[in-house]
Structure formats: structure tokens, C-alpha cells
Design a protein around this motif. Structure first.
Motif, PDB file in Angstrom:
ATOM      1  N   ARG A  23     116.137  29.136 -11.753  1.00  0.00           N
ATOM      2  CA  ARG A  23     114.847  29.023 -12.433  1.00  0.00           C
ATOM      3  C   ARG A  23     114.925  28.125 -13.657  1.00  0.00           C
ATOM      4  O   ARG A  23     113.972  27.425 -14.001  1.00  0.00           O
ATOM      5  N   SER A  24     116.073  28.168 -14.326  1.00  0.00           N
ATOM      6  CA  SER A  24     116.164  27.582 -15.657  1.00  0.00           C
ATOM      7  C   SER A  24     116.841  26.223 -15.703  1.00  0.00           C
ATOM      8  O   SER A  24     116.620  25.461 -16.656  1.00  0.00           O
ATOM      9  N   TYR A  25     117.674  25.904 -14.699  1.00  0.00           N
ATOM     10  CA  TYR A  25     118.507  24.699 -14.808  1.00  0.00           C
ATOM     11  C   TYR A  25     118.503  23.907 -13.500  1.00  0.00           C
ATOM     12  O   TYR A  25     118.280  24.478 -12.426  1.00  0.00           O
ATOM     13  N   PRO A  26     118.761  22.611 -13.604  1.00  0.00           N
ATOM     14  CA  PRO A  26     119.035  21.856 -12.372  1.00  0.00           C
ATOM     15  C   PRO A  26     120.280  22.456 -11.719  1.00  0.00           C
ATOM     16  O   PRO A  26     121.317  22.594 -12.363  1.00  0.00           O
TER      17      PRO A  26
ATOM     18  N   LEU B 192     114.172  16.127  -6.924  1.00  0.00           N
ATOM     19  CA  LEU B 192     114.352  17.541  -6.598  1.00  0.00           C
ATOM     20  C   LEU B 192     115.021  18.298  -7.738  1.00  0.00           C
ATOM     21  O   LEU B 192     114.631  19.434  -8.059  1.00  0.00           O
ATOM     22  N   MET B 193     116.026  17.689  -8.349  1.00  0.00           N
ATOM     23  CA  MET B 193     116.723  18.344  -9.450  1.00  0.00           C
ATOM     24  C   MET B 193     115.800  18.512 -10.656  1.00  0.00           C
ATOM     25  O   MET B 193     115.785  19.553 -11.316  1.00  0.00           O
ATOM     26  N   GLU B 194     115.022  17.475 -10.937  1.00  0.00           N
ATOM     27  CA  GLU B 194     114.106  17.528 -12.082  1.00  0.00           C
ATOM     28  C   GLU B 194     113.061  18.627 -11.904  1.00  0.00           C
ATOM     29  O   GLU B 194     112.676  19.295 -12.866  1.00  0.00           O
ATOM     30  N   LYS B 195     112.630  18.851 -10.645  1.00  0.00           N
ATOM     31  CA  LYS B 195     111.597  19.846 -10.367  1.00  0.00           C
ATOM     32  C   LYS B 195     112.180  21.234 -10.088  1.00  0.00           C
ATOM     33  O   LYS B 195     111.455  22.145  -9.671  1.00  0.00           O
ATOM     34  N   ARG B 196     113.488  21.400 -10.317  1.00  0.00           N
ATOM     35  CA  ARG B 196     114.166  22.700 -10.183  1.00  0.00           C
ATOM     36  C   ARG B 196     114.164  23.219  -8.744  1.00  0.00           C
ATOM     37  O   ARG B 196     113.997  24.412  -8.500  1.00  0.00           O
TER      38      ARG B 196
ATOM     39  N   HIS C  61     122.281  11.902 -13.888  1.00  0.00           N
ATOM     40  CA  HIS C  61     122.520  10.985 -15.013  1.00  0.00           C
ATOM     41  C   HIS C  61     121.301  10.098 -15.239  1.00  0.00           C
ATOM     42  O   HIS C  61     120.883   9.855 -16.380  1.00  0.00           O
ATOM     43  N   GLN C  62     120.716   9.629 -14.153  1.00  0.00           N
ATOM     44  CA  GLN C  62     119.562   8.742 -14.247  1.00  0.00           C
ATOM     45  C   GLN C  62     118.364   9.448 -14.861  1.00  0.00           C
ATOM     46  O   GLN C  62     117.614   8.863 -15.653  1.00  0.00           O
ATOM     47  N   THR C  63     118.164  10.729 -14.507  1.00  0.00           N
ATOM     48  CA  THR C  63     117.026  11.483 -15.038  1.00  0.00           C
ATOM     49  C   THR C  63     117.366  12.190 -16.345  1.00  0.00           C
ATOM     50  O   THR C  63     116.538  12.927 -16.873  1.00  0.00           O
ATOM     51  N   GLN C  64     118.606  11.985 -16.851  1.00  0.00           N
ATOM     52  CA  GLN C  64     119.067  12.581 -18.109  1.00  0.00           C
ATOM     53  C   GLN C  64     118.970  14.110 -18.082  1.00  0.00           C
ATOM     54  O   GLN C  64     118.598  14.745 -19.068  1.00  0.00           O
ATOM     55  N   ALA C  65     119.290  14.670 -16.931  1.00  0.00           N
ATOM     56  CA  ALA C  65     119.271  16.123 -16.785  1.00  0.00           C
ATOM     57  C   ALA C  65     120.325  16.755 -17.687  1.00  0.00           C
ATOM     58  O   ALA C  65     121.391  16.187 -17.913  1.00  0.00           O
ATOM     59  N   GLU C  66     120.037  17.936 -18.189  1.00  0.00           N
ATOM     60  CA  GLU C  66     120.962  18.659 -19.068  1.00  0.00           C
ATOM     61  C   GLU C  66     121.250  20.048 -18.491  1.00  0.00           C
ATOM     62  O   GLU C  66     120.466  20.593 -17.717  1.00  0.00           O
ATOM     63  N   ASN C  67     122.404  20.582 -18.912  1.00  0.00           N
ATOM     64  CA  ASN C  67     122.821  21.920 -18.461  1.00  0.00           C
ATOM     65  C   ASN C  67     122.778  22.045 -16.936  1.00  0.00           C
ATOM     66  O   ASN C  67     122.154  22.939 -16.366  1.00  0.00           O
ATOM     67  N   ILE C  68     123.438  21.140 -16.288  1.00  0.00           N
ATOM     68  CA  ILE C  68     123.506  21.137 -14.823  1.00  0.00           C
ATOM     69  C   ILE C  68     124.459  22.249 -14.390  1.00  0.00           C
ATOM     70  O   ILE C  68     125.607  22.300 -14.829  1.00  0.00           O
ATOM     71  N   HIS C  69     123.979  23.124 -13.522  1.00  0.00           N
ATOM     72  CA  HIS C  69     124.782  24.257 -13.064  1.00  0.00           C
ATOM     73  C   HIS C  69     125.218  24.026 -11.617  1.00  0.00           C
ATOM     74  O   HIS C  69     124.367  23.892 -10.720  1.00  0.00           O
ATOM     75  N   ILE C  70     126.509  23.972 -11.410  1.00  0.00           N
ATOM     76  CA  ILE C  70     127.073  23.845 -10.066  1.00  0.00           C
ATOM     77  C   ILE C  70     127.675  25.194  -9.708  1.00  0.00           C
ATOM     78  O   ILE C  70     128.660  25.617 -10.314  1.00  0.00           O
ATOM     79  N   VAL C  71     127.064  25.865  -8.749  1.00  0.00           N
ATOM     80  CA  VAL C  71     127.437  27.245  -8.425  1.00  0.00           C
ATOM     81  C   VAL C  71     128.267  27.257  -7.134  1.00  0.00           C
ATOM     82  O   VAL C  71     127.746  26.922  -6.070  1.00  0.00           O
ATOM     83  N   PRO C  72     129.545  27.645  -7.224  1.00  0.00           N
ATOM     84  CA  PRO C  72     130.346  27.768  -6.001  1.00  0.00           C
ATOM     85  C   PRO C  72     130.019  29.059  -5.265  1.00  0.00           C
ATOM     86  O   PRO C  72     129.854  30.115  -5.876  1.00  0.00           O
TER      87      PRO C  72
ATOM     88  N   GLN D  60     127.035  19.776 -19.468  1.00  0.00           N
ATOM     89  CA  GLN D  60     125.993  19.500 -20.443  1.00  0.00           C
ATOM     90  C   GLN D  60     125.183  18.284 -20.008  1.00  0.00           C
ATOM     91  O   GLN D  60     123.959  18.277 -20.059  1.00  0.00           O
ATOM     92  N   ARG D  61     125.894  17.271 -19.557  1.00  0.00           N
ATOM     93  CA  ARG D  61     125.263  16.089 -18.975  1.00  0.00           C
ATOM     94  C   ARG D  61     126.126  15.592 -17.825  1.00  0.00           C
ATOM     95  O   ARG D  61     127.324  15.863 -17.781  1.00  0.00           O
ATOM     96  N   ALA D  62     125.527  14.866 -16.919  1.00  0.00           N
ATOM     97  CA  ALA D  62     126.291  14.298 -15.809  1.00  0.00           C
ATOM     98  C   ALA D  62     127.211  13.198 -16.330  1.00  0.00           C
ATOM     99  O   ALA D  62     126.871  12.491 -17.295  1.00  0.00           O
ATOM    100  N   PRO D  63     128.383  13.036 -15.733  1.00  0.00           N
ATOM    101  CA  PRO D  63     129.289  11.971 -16.169  1.00  0.00           C
ATOM    102  C   PRO D  63     128.708  10.594 -15.863  1.00  0.00           C
ATOM    103  O   PRO D  63     127.763  10.455 -15.078  1.00  0.00           O
ATOM    104  N   GLU D  64     129.288   9.589 -16.476  1.00  0.00           N
ATOM    105  CA  GLU D  64     128.859   8.221 -16.221  1.00  0.00           C
ATOM    106  C   GLU D  64     129.103   7.873 -14.752  1.00  0.00           C
ATOM    107  O   GLU D  64     130.130   8.238 -14.179  1.00  0.00           O
ATOM    108  N   PRO D  65     128.159   7.176 -14.119  1.00  0.00           N
ATOM    109  CA  PRO D  65     128.402   6.747 -12.739  1.00  0.00           C
ATOM    110  C   PRO D  65     129.683   5.912 -12.654  1.00  0.00           C
ATOM    111  O   PRO D  65     129.954   5.072 -13.512  1.00  0.00           O
TER     112      PRO D  65
END
Length: 779
Positions: free
Chosen positions: A272-275, A349-353, A386-397, A453-458
Motif C-alpha cells: 500500500r505504501s511503497y513501490p 506500474l511502480m509509481e501507481k503502487r 530510477h527514472q521515476t525517482q521512486a523512493e523506499n523501494i521494497h523488494i520482498v523475497p 532508499q533510491r534505485a542504483p544508477e543504471p
């Protein structure tokens, strides 16, 4: 029923009376819906403010918007309000499950009735009608948001603005409607149109046009065809069908899906809260059904799932594409426009959660243990973030495990060199039919998110590798120890001997106790009373011919079935990562007391690091300093003064070993060491100036491996496999042994083969000590 009486029974008009001019956008698919909405407005008309009404069909993404009337109507003062309205048709409960659901495939979705069906519902079931009001907004605010979104200013800006307003109306109506339908029906709307009008996407295409010399219009037309292929077009009906289909397939063989409800609620807050990305381990084709089913059942927003274009065959492809599936080409490295289109779609899709989910190994694990992660999709998703400057990206295993897996027999055949059959509708029907046999339960375990916190540089491959490694480590941590994994571990450790029922129970007790002391993840429904009932899952394993049971002698005994070692090894390998450090310790301890004239502690650490490097293509280790601390912590569990005891040589080794049951080096590393030795011996036969490519090494190792097994130079067919020999080749290549060279290379290759034979000897010693320990415990 007269409409007037319906309006009086509906919820009160949600908009406060005011004096601002209002434009009502009526989302209506037919004349009846338009009649209902206009009547609703007339019923609540106070006459205090002027109003306009424009009718559009916002829910049909295939035809687009006929927004000419809306463009004219939007010529309003900036403070004017735009209010979208919609009729919501509630489905009867029985129509979204069982036979009623599949009947909808022929009659249509009752939540989207045609005019005739809607009239019948109105007459017979007026309680199923709800009227939905989207969040109002001012013309000025909409113009400001459009200006920041649009591709460029131009003569088409009035029409483009109308299209933008229509898409925004669809979004806010969907948001309001989800309060009635549930979060599981949160779906992206008008994605292709939004992307094609996006300023960022248009600028990216313009830059590509300048690089390639191809006109922008031609590139935009080509990008539109890619969007038709990849952009998912989910609907409520197909989400229901897909959920029912997933349940049907999983229930054919599995009695339940076990998951932690508290972890599920925490995941709900994350998405709900993060990409968010949900990356799951991949054991079988069913993995792609488990995550959507569990999330759907728990009212999560629909996860978008990536899949290879090979699965987009008639029937199944249509179902998945309309329920969140994104089919992408297997290879598109040289197609820059495809990459640009995919990247912007992902970013949207990430921007729109909308959570994304896929198998981060990229393919099904043919050996049971976690495969090296594939970076491709992760790379594109993080570049989009990175392009959309998304923050707090959560990758859930997410670890998905099974008691028994239908595909394992197929994997065993593939590893011997047999080809993999092509996917098709006929193949899929056969696969589903093959699931109709008892296979225990499914386990879905949610790991600790890897947060960026932010995506790494491409292009930062090191950062990408570290992220993927962290996800793999967390996935391994939450992989549960199951009954079949421990039974196969016990029986493979004793093979070719069979074990009595008492010996199996003793092994399981020791292994379980060892795991509990280290707070490892153990299946929540692991039957701790297995000593009282050696049936259940074990009975299924016997029916599958994986385990044999002989009860005609004085004692009941169990063993691995004939030619079933590769299959049994698969289940053992699902939890092998928990035991790798202990296996390295056992072998390093033995090396330390066999090496004369050197400090045993120094030899111990040297050998631990050497074995860690030898098997670096098989297992995920912690960074060096943390890994060393893990080894120290494990040794301290046996004796806090272990370093002093080890310095006593053979006496100290014996004292430590008595405190270390169960011994696991032989059951953990034997398969890999034998495979490595086979590949090393194949290479050692080459002339030193001759190099060897991977494919040739694997082919020759498969042939020689069968001979070595028949001559009992290796202990099991489970040591013969394409993936095992591929990793063996990578190990040999990393040591500079696969390229042609001088005469000295002959001895280096031979030395590698001798080193592996010597390691096998030490593994045999550990095996013998384990047998002796079992005998001593029996006495």
C-alpha cells in the motif's frame, strides 16, 4: 421498478450544495445507465449552480474515448468542478464462484451487464444497484496536472486535455468503486494511452529517433504494437476466473497453502505504501499460481506477474494476460525501443503502487536449491524506478515450497541430457491432469524486505548484484524445513544402506533439534509426533517410489528407491543451505588433524576459506567477515573453548566431533564433489595446449559420469547432471584450467582432480564416523 423509488433508497447525495459550476462526466455503457445517472442528478438538483453533463464509456479500453463533446464542455472557468459518476452493478455471491463463475464466460460479467440484462436486474434485484461518485476536482487543478504530464504543447492540446480528464475520471471512479468491490480489483486503466501521451516516454522516443535516424512517428507506431503485446488488460471477471483456476489446479494435489497471516498483514502495508516487488523462488510452474491466489484470497491489489512469451499460447495466454500477466520476449538485448517501452510501463506500474512479482531465479530450479538470480528484469525495474525517482523501494523475497513436486521427475530426466518439451495448450492440459495425486501442502513464506532508499544508477552492475544477493539470502532464510526434506536427508546420508524406522526417527529428531537450536524456519505444521505415525507424507513418498519400505523382516526398514537418488536429492537440496557451514566445518576439522607439522587452527581456517571458494558457484555465503563469525558462532555452540581443544590434534578432534551430531558433510557436499571430480577428470585427459568449452565439458562429463557410476567411482546418479557439470566447469574456468596453455597446465589439471579425490576421501571418513556414531548411540 420506477427509478424514482430507487433514488430514494440509495445513499444520500455525497456532494455538498454549492454555487460553483459543475461538469458531470457520466460513465455509462448503455442507454439505461445513462438514464439512471441523469435521473439521479435530476433527483438531487437544487438549482443553485449551473451544471453540464457529458456521457462517456470510460470502462472500455479497447475503443478509446470519443472525447469531442468533453473537450467542448471543458471550456469552463478554472474554479468549475468536474465530477465523474458511474453505476455499479453488484454481483450475486454465487455468480463469482463455482459453476456460476464459468457461466459468466458465456453470458458476460453480471457486474457489466448489457442494456437488456441491466433492465432485468433493475426490475428484479434493484438492491444490486449502487451509484458511485468519483473524487471531484477543479478544472484549474486538472489543467495544472495535465501540463506536467503532457508530451508537448500543440494544436491537439484541447483534445489531449479531454483525454487526460477522461482517464483521470476513470481512475477516481475505480478508486471509489473499490470500496464496494474490494482491493483485489485494483487494476490499472488506460495504460497504453497514458504512456503514449506521457512527456517522459515521448522524449525517450525522440532521443532514440535522433540516435537511429528513424522517424519518431514510425517508432511510436512500433511501440504501440509492443504495448499491445506486453500491457496487461485485467478485468474483474478474468481476475475471478484466474483465482478460481489457480485454486482448482492447486487443490488437485495439495490440501492447503500454509502462510503466516501476520506476515501477510505486514506485506499489505508494504504494497500500500511503497513501490514493491515480490520476488519468489521458482520450483514448479505452480509457483505463478500460489502468490496470486494467496493475495487474491486476502484482498490484495492484483500483482502484475512477468512471464516468458513462450507461455502466451492460446487459452492460457488469454487468461493470464487479462488477469495481470505481462508477457515479455525472452531476448530483446538489441531492441532499444522495446527496452524503452518496457521500462516506462514498469515505471508507471511502480509509481501507481501496483506490485510486481516474478521468479527472480528466472527459471525453475532443477536441483532444488536456490539458483543464481537472473538480473534482467530486476535491472529494468530498478532502471524504471530510477527514472521515476521512486523512493523506499521494497523488494520482498517470498519462498514457495512444496512437500512433493510433480515436476521433479522431469528435472531428473533433463539433467541426464534429455531435452525439455515445448509448452503448448496440449502440454498444459496434460500437465494439469498430472497434478491429480496427493502431494501434501504448499508453504509460502514472506522474507524481510530488502529496502532501497533510491534505485542504483543504471549500469551499476555491482549494486545490482548485491541487491540480488541480499534477496537470495533472505529467501533462503525463510525457506521452511519440511518433513520430506529431512527424510531424504536422513536416507541419502545412509545410502546405499537402508535404515530401520527407529534410526529414521532418531535422525529426524537430531536434525530437527539442530534446526530448532539455531532458530531456523521450520514448517508451521511440521508434525512433531512423527515417531507415532510414520505414514502421511512418508506414505506419499512411498507411493511416488521415492522411498522404499520393507516390512517382511523382523524390523521395518526404509531406503531411497531404485534410481530415485536424483529425485530424493532435489528435496534434500531445498534445505541444504542451512547445513553448508556445518559441512565445511566438519571437513576443515578433519583436514586440520591430518596435516602434520602445522598449527591445526591455521589449517582449519585456511580450509574453511578454500572450501567456501571451491563451492562458490553452488551456495550463497555471507560476506567474508560475517561468514567467519558464523563459523565461530557454530563452533562455540559445541564448546566455548573449541580453539584450545582443536590445538590438541586428534584427541581434540574426537572430543569436538562427539559434540557435533548429526554429521552432515557427506549428505551435503558429496553430490557436488563427485560432479566436480568427474568434470576435472574429463579436463585432465586433455592435452595441455587444448582448451575446452563449457558445452563440450558438460557433454563429456555426462558420458563419463555414467561410466563412473557403473564402475562405482561415484556413489550416486544424483551426481550426474547438466547443471552440476556446468557449475563444475565454472569452477575449473575460474582457476584458469579450461584454456589451453603450456605443459605445466597438465599437472595443474591433474592436481585439481587429485584434490577433489582427496576431498571425497575425507567426506567418506565423515560418513564412516556418522555410521559409527549411530552405532554408538544404538548401543
Amino acid at each position: 421498478m420506477p427509478l424514482q423509488s430507487i433514488y430514494s433508497h440509495l445513499d444520500p447525495w455525497p456532494l455538498a450544495a454549492g454555487t460553483r459550476q459543475t461538469l458531470f462526466i457520466l460513465d455509462a455503457r448503455n442507454v439505461l445507465e445513462e438514464e439512471i445517472l441523469r435521473g439521479w442528478l435530476a433527483y438531487h438538483d437544487t438549482g443553485n449552480a449551473p451544471s453540464l453533463q457529458v456521457t462517456l464509456d470510460l470502462r472500455d479500453e479497447r475503443t478509446g474515448f470519443h472525447s469531442g463533446h468533453l473537450a467542448l464542455a471543458l471550456d469552463l472557468p478554472p474554479k468549475s468542478l468536474v465530477v465523474p459518476l458511474r453505476v455499479n452493478w453488484q454481483a450475486q455471491e454465487e455468480s463469482t464462484s463455482g459453476f456460476g463463475l464459468f457461466l459468466q464466460l458465456f453470458l458476460g460479467d453480471p457486474r457489466r451487464p448489457n442494456a437488456r440484462r441491466a433492465r432485468r436486474i433493475l426490475d428484479r434485484h434493484p438492491e444490486r444497484i449502487r451509484l458511485v461518485v468519483g473524487q471531484p476536482d477543479s478544472v484549474a487543478n486538472l489543467q495544472q496536472r495535465f501540463a506536467s504530464h503532457r508530451a508537448s504543447a500543440g494544436t491537439e492540446s484541447t483534445s489531449a486535455f479531454a483525454g487526460f480528464v477522461a482517464r483521470q475520471a476513470a481512475v477516481v471512479l475505480d478508486i471509489a468503486e473499490r470500496k464496494l468491490k474490494g482491493s483485489r480489483y485494483k487494476i490499472p486503466r488506460h495504460v497504453a494511452a497514458t504512456l503514449m501521451s506521457s512527456g517522459d516516454f515521448n522524449r525517450a522516443v525522440e532521443a532514440l529517433s535522433e540516435q537511429t535516424g528513424t522517424p519518431k512517428q514510425a517508432l511510436m507506431e512500433e511501440a504501440a504494437t509492443y504495448m499491445d503485446e506486453m500491457v496487461s488488460q485485467p478485468t474483474s471477471l478474468w481476475l475471478d476466473v484466474y483465482a478460481r483456476f489457480n485454486s482448482f489446479c492447486l487443490k488437485l494435489g495439495y490440501s492447503d497453502i500454509v502462510f503466516d497471516r501476520q506476515a501477510m498483514e505486514e506485506l499489505r502495508q508494504v504494497v500500500r505504501s511503497y513501490p514493491s516487488m515480490l520476488l519468489w523462488t521458482h520450483k514448479t510452474y505452480l509457483d505463478g499460481m500460489v502468490v496470486p491466489k494467496v493475495l487474491f484470497d486476502n484482498d490484495f491489489p492484483m500483482p502484475h506477474m512477468f512471464g516468458g512469451a513462450n507461455l502466451n499460447f492460446p487459452g492460457f495466454g488469454h487468461l493470464v494476460h487479462h488477469s495481470g500477466g505481462i508477457f515479455i520476449k525472452r531476448s530483446f538485448q538489441d531492441n532499444e525501443l522495446y527496452k524503452v517501452t518496457l521500462r516506462h510501463y514498469i515505471g508507471y506500474l511502480m509509481e501507481k503502487r501496483f506490485p510486481l512479482n516474478w521468479a527472480f531465479e528466472g527459471t525453475r530450479s532443477r536441483l532444488g536449491k536456490l539458483m543464481p538470480p537472473r538480473f534482467g528484469l530486476l535491472k529494468y525495474v530498478l532502471e524504471a524506478c530510477h527514472q521515476t525517482q521512486a523512493e523506499n523501494i521494497h523488494i520482498v523475497p517470498i519462498s514457495i515450497s512444496y512437500d512433493i513436486i510433480r515436476d521433479v521427475e522431469e528435472y531428473a530426466k533433463e539433467q541426464t541430457g534429455e531435452g525439455k518439451g515445448a509448452e503448448s495448450l496440449k502440454w498444459f492440459i496434460g500437465y494439469v491432469r498430472s497434478l491429480n495425486r496427493p502431494m501434501g501442502k504448499v508453504y509460502m513464506n514472506i522474507g524481510r524486505p530488502v529496502v532501497l532508499q533510491r534505485a542504483p544508477e543504471p549500469g551499476d552492475r555491482l549494486a545490482l548484484s548485491k541487491i540480488a544477493f541480499d534477496v537470495a539470502v533472505q529467501a533462503n532464510k525463510v525457506t521452511p524445513i519440511t518433513f520430506p526434506s529431512l527424510v531424504t536427508m536422513s536416507l541419502l546420508g545412509a545410502a546405499p544402506r537402508a535404515l530401520t524406522e527407529a534410526e529414521v526417527i532418531e535422525d529426524l529428531t537430531l536434525l530437527l533439534q539442530w534446526a530448532e537450536e539455531r532458530k531456523l524456519r521450520i514448517s508451521k505444521d511440521f508434525d512433531r509426533c512423527f515417531a507415532d505415525q510414520m505414514e502421511g507424507l512418508l506414505g506419499i513418498m512411498i507411493d511416488e517410489n521415492m522411498v522404499t519400505r520393507y516390512d517382511e523382516g523382523p524390523e521395518v526398514i526404509y531406503g531411497i528407491g531404485l534410481e530415485q537418488h536424483p529425485v530424493a536429492s532435489y528435496y534434500r537440496n531445498t534445505v541444504i543451505h542451512f547445513f553448508v557451514n556445518k559441512a565445511l566445518i566438519e571437513l576443515a576439522l578433519l583436514k586440520s588433524i591430518e596435516t602434520a607439522g602445522r598449527d591445526p587452527l591455521e589449517v582449519f581456517w585456511e580450509e574453511v576459506d578454500h572450501l567456501r571458494d571451491l563451492f562458490k558457484f553452488e551456495f550463497f555465503y555471507a560476506p567474508t567477515e560475517q561468514f567467519h563469525q558464523e563459523i565461530r558462532d557454530e563452533m562455540a555452540r559445541y564448546d566455548a573453548d573449541w580453539q584450545t581443544i582443536l590445538s590438541q590434534g586428534a584427541t581434540g578432534f574426537g572430543e569436538l566431533l562427539r559434540k557435533m551430531p548429526p554429521l552432515v558433510a557427506h549428505v551435503t557436499l558429496l553430490t557436488y564433489t563427485e560432479a566436480y571430480m568427474v568434470a576435472a577428470q574429463v579436463l585432465a585427459r586433455r592435452e595441455p595446449w587444448e582448451g575446452m568449452e563449457q558445452a563440450e565439458c558438460v557433454a563429456q562429463a555426462l558420458a563419463y559420469g555414467r561410466q563412473a557410476y557403473l564402475q562405482r567411482r561415484i556413489s550416486s546418479e544424483s551426481s550426474i547432471g547438466k547443471l552440476l557439470f556446468t557449475n563444475a566447469y565454472m569452477m575449473l574456468h575460474s582457476r584458469g584450467l579450461t584454456e589451453g596453455g603450456t605443459d605445466s597446465l597438465r599437472e595443474e589439471r591433474a592436481a585439481m582432480a587429485r584434490e577433489l579425490r582427496e576431498l571425497l576421501r575425507r567426506i567418506d571418513v565423515i560418513r564412516a564416523l556418522g555410521v559409527a556414531n549411530r552405532g554408538a548411540r544404538g548401543d
